[in-house]
Enzyme design. Structure first.
Site, PDB file in Angstrom:
ATOM      1  N   HIS A   1       2.100   9.235  27.871  1.00 51.18           N
ATOM      2  CA  HIS A   1       2.687  10.523  27.468  1.00 51.18           C
ATOM      3  C   HIS A   1       2.759  10.601  25.936  1.00 51.18           C
ATOM      4  CE1 HIS A   1       5.017  10.378  31.504  1.00 51.18           C
ATOM      5  NE2 HIS A   1       4.130  11.340  31.624  1.00 51.18           N
TER       6      HIS A   1
ATOM      7  N   LYS B   1      16.236  15.736  41.695  1.00 54.81           N
ATOM      8  CA  LYS B   1      16.833  15.012  42.824  1.00 54.81           C
ATOM      9  C   LYS B   1      16.112  13.702  43.183  1.00 54.81           C
ATOM     10  CE  LYS B   1      15.124  17.784  46.774  1.00 54.81           C
ATOM     11  NZ  LYS B   1      13.790  17.288  46.697  1.00 54.81           N
TER      12      LYS B   1
ATOM     13  N   ARG C   1      -6.081  12.107  33.242  1.00 57.17           N
ATOM     14  CA  ARG C   1      -6.461  10.696  33.073  1.00 57.17           C
ATOM     15  C   ARG C   1      -7.772  10.395  33.773  1.00 57.17           C
ATOM     16  NH1 ARG C   1      -0.847   9.030  35.554  1.00 57.17           N
ATOM     17  NH2 ARG C   1      -1.583  10.802  36.741  1.00 57.17           N
TER      18      ARG C   1
ATOM     19  N   SER D   1       4.161   7.146  35.351  1.00 61.62           N
ATOM     20  CA  SER D   1       5.596   6.830  35.435  1.00 61.62           C
ATOM     21  C   SER D   1       5.892   6.169  36.776  1.00 61.62           C
ATOM     22  CB  SER D   1       6.431   8.106  35.304  1.00 61.62           C
ATOM     23  OG  SER D   1       6.209   8.708  34.069  1.00 61.62           O
TER      24      SER D   1
END
Ligand code: PNS
Length: 165
Positions: A24, A48, A97, A135
């Protein structure tokens, strides 16, 4: 006839950033070199299922972009295109990517264009060293005790250790 002064180009780089990775950051640096202003925008909608609360994601992003003077970090609710209009943004920046990212990104970009045709999605490639980084995988690695050194900024490494280490 004198031409009108060019309006600064505001770009938004939206995402979950749960947490921000070096991939990022690489894209943020590339975007900051091209656009006049870059807003890194964290989507609150997806909170959430997140590991880090929005406040912590914001703190980490602010810390790692501190030296990039034309970059600001923000949080948005609801539709990205509504937020982009509010910010007078002309561009949505997204990273691709690998080919596997393309289909999802294409759908999202086309849907966003339907909502607001005046705003363009611009795709950039992160450095090759980050082409496999996400991530999700970083969180998995940290959860099972693997080293995330070099994959995320130091502040993220520390926070991950505190959270799952
Ligand atoms: O990091 P991600 O999870 O790939 O980011 C996805 C994100 C936040 C850019 C996307 O889910 C989004 O824009 N959410 C806000 C709601 C919206 O506008 N969705 C797209 C049009 S339906």
């Amino acid at each position: 006839m004198a031409s009108e002064p060019r309006k600064p180009v505001v770009a938004i780089y939206p995402g979950s950033f749960d947490p921000v990775t070096n991939g990022h950051l690489d894209l943020i640096e590339r975007g900051a070199r091209i656009f006049d202003q870059l807003i890194v925008a964290i989507a609150r909608n997806l909170e959430k299922d997140a590991l880090f609360p929005v406040k912590e994601r914001l703190e980490m992003l602010e810390a790692v972009t501190f030296e990039l003077k034309n970059v600001q970090v923000a949080v948005f609710d609801g539709l990205l295109m509504n937020y982009a209009r509010e910010q007078d943004a002309r561009v949505i920046l997204r990273g691709i990517r690998a080919v596997s990212d393309y289909e999802y990104e294409l759908q999202m970009a086309m849907m966003n264009r339907k909502i607001e045709p005046q705003i363009e999605t611009v795709f950039m490639l992160p450095g090759a060293a980050y082409s496999y980084l996400s991530s999700r995988l970083v969180k998995e690695l940290a959860r099972f005790g693997g080293s995330v050194k070099g994959l995320v900024p130091e502040i993220v490494e520390e926070r991950l250790r505190a959270k799952v280490g």
